[in-house]
Design a protein around this motif. Structure first.
Motif, PDB file in Angstrom:
ATOM      1  N   ARG A 280       0.851  -1.183   0.016  1.00  0.00           N
ATOM      2  CA  ARG A 280       0.069   0.117   0.096  1.00  0.00           C
ATOM      3  C   ARG A 280       0.908   1.223   0.022  1.00  0.00           C
ATOM      4  N   ALA A 281       1.935   1.048   0.701  1.00  0.00           N
ATOM      5  CA  ALA A 281       2.989   2.407   0.914  1.00  0.00           C
ATOM      6  C   ALA A 281       3.246   2.519  -0.649  1.00  0.00           C
ATOM      7  N   LYS A 282       3.992   1.454  -1.342  1.00  0.00           N
ATOM      8  CA  LYS A 282       4.330   1.575  -2.737  1.00  0.00           C
ATOM      9  C   LYS A 282       3.410   2.097  -3.592  1.00  0.00           C
ATOM     10  N   GLU A 283       2.243   1.713  -3.604  1.00  0.00           N
ATOM     11  CA  GLU A 283       0.989   2.166  -4.292  1.00  0.00           C
ATOM     12  C   GLU A 283       0.765   3.887  -4.174  1.00  0.00           C
ATOM     13  N   ARG A 284       0.993   4.135  -3.055  1.00  0.00           N
ATOM     14  CA  ARG A 284       0.861   5.765  -2.660  1.00  0.00           C
ATOM     15  C   ARG A 284       1.863   6.441  -3.164  1.00  0.00           C
TER      16      ARG A 284
END
Length: 377
Positions: A280-284
């Motif tokens: 999720r952090a990489k997506e953001r």
């Protein structure tokens, strides 16, 4: 929440063992009357809600450091809360919330649903390494809630009654934060606009109009960015978009986790592991990188933007962040109002009143008809 009267009196605070997996349980009784003392926002002390006695304790000097992501993926070493906590699971949103052993819960703090059942203690839960203590007290949060309600338009008339201040609850919500160094190469087509004069026929006459013509050229570039403390909520009861509405949290002020800060507040168990949180952090981060690369494309516009990113120096922290939550059910749908427990930033959602919106639309149409009629005369 309803607090039961203390059964025993203690002369002091029972000390637990050093962090281990799992740790010994700790209690925080008042030295004067034996009731459980609670954390006093804005002051480095525990305060008794019955007799007002305070107990100050020295702030820990241990620092909260970033760790290589490989450590989180390998599994946690410290488990459990390190103090006696009861847990309930909400049948509505699925959140597992914990609170002091002498407290009873009848409603979910995240969605307001009354269907909560007691759950066994999760001894394998990852223990937070860091924490931001509450600085905004309940009275200040309640004032922000009233101000938010009074500023809402096109909302149901009974919204204030449904969203009672008695449901305003302080909750420590679990978060992961991530750092990363990124190197992105992008390619795109850059568009350069020019204005040209064209002849068009209108109502049997030829008139000159200006039109925009775009010339497309290939473009490429490199974008580098270092991300610091990108937050990812590990909550099951708090949607990420709603949590994002009260950012940022001053994560550089994180202190080492100490169970006494939880006294008097709810704390949610981690519902998201490090691996999923990293995705999720990489997506953001990727969304921010894409937006930054699009701004670097020359010309007036761009199309067919393609971004390839390499990640390095990925590190993480896990911590509890303080949030005041007013959760209520309206027509069977959960709504929430949030206050950042450190900065006071507010966010929330509320139902719309179809009747009020309809009346407003009708009023605007009648006004337009009146204006048209006056112009006609």
């Amino acid at each position: 929440l309803r607090r039961r009267p203390p059964a025993d009196a203690y002369s002091g605070m029972e000390e637990g063992a050093a962090p281990a997996a799992p740790a010994k349980l700790r209690k925080f009784p008042c030295a004067a009357c034996g009731a459980d003392v609670v954390w006093n926002p804005g002051a480095a002390s525990l305060k008794c809600p019955y007799c007002g006695a305070e107990r100050h304790f020295p702030r820990t000097t241990a620092e909260v450091h970033e760790h290589p992501i490989e450590e989180a993926l390998a599994g946690a070493h410290d488990l459990g809360w390190g103090m006696a906590r009861k847990a309930v699971i909400c049948h509505g949103c699925g959140a597992t919330t914990t609170f002091a052993a002498g407290v009873a819960a009848s409603r979910c703090a995240f969605c307001g649903a009354p269907s909560v059942v007691e759950a066994p203690a999760n001894e394998s839960m990852v223990r937070p390494e860091g924490l931001l203590p509450f600085r905004v007290d309940r009275d200040a949060a309640a004032g922000k809630f009233r101000q938010w309600l009074s500023g809402l338009w096109f909302r149901p008339n009974d919204l204030s009654a449904k969203s009672s201040l008695s449901e305003l609850t302080g909750v420590y919500v679990p978060f992961w934060t991530f750092d990363a160094a990124t190197h992105s190469a992008w390619t795109a087509e850059a568009g350069y606009d020019t204005q040209v004069s064209v002849q068009v026929e209108e109502n049997g006459r030829w008139v000159t109009r200006q039109e925009t013509r775009t010339r497309w050229e290939s473009a490429e570039g490199v974008h580098e960015h270092a991300f610091d403390d990108v937050p990812v909520p590990a909550s099951k009861g708090l949607p990420p978009d709603l949590a994002g509405s009260i950012e940022p949290f001053p994560t550089h002020d994180l202190i080492s986790y100490e169970p006494s800060y939880l006294s008097g507040f709810l704390a949610e168990e981690y519902a998201l592991g490090a691996k999923d949180a990293l995705l999720r952090a990489k997506e953001r981060m990727s969304q921010e990188i894409y937006a930054a690369c699009s701004r670097e494309v020359p010309g007036d516009r761009c199309r067919n933007l393609n971004v390839r990113t390499a990640w390095s120096a990925v590190t993480y922290k896990n911590a509890l962040l303080p949030i005041w939550i007013a959760a209520y059910q309206y027509a069977g749908t959960p709504y929430r109002f949030l206050v950042n427990g450190v900065t006071g930033q507010v966010g929330g959602k509320a139902p719309w009143s179809i009747a009020k919106i309809g009346c407003a639309v009708i009023a605007v149409l009648l006004l337009l008809l009146l204006i048209a009629a006056l112009k006609g005369h």
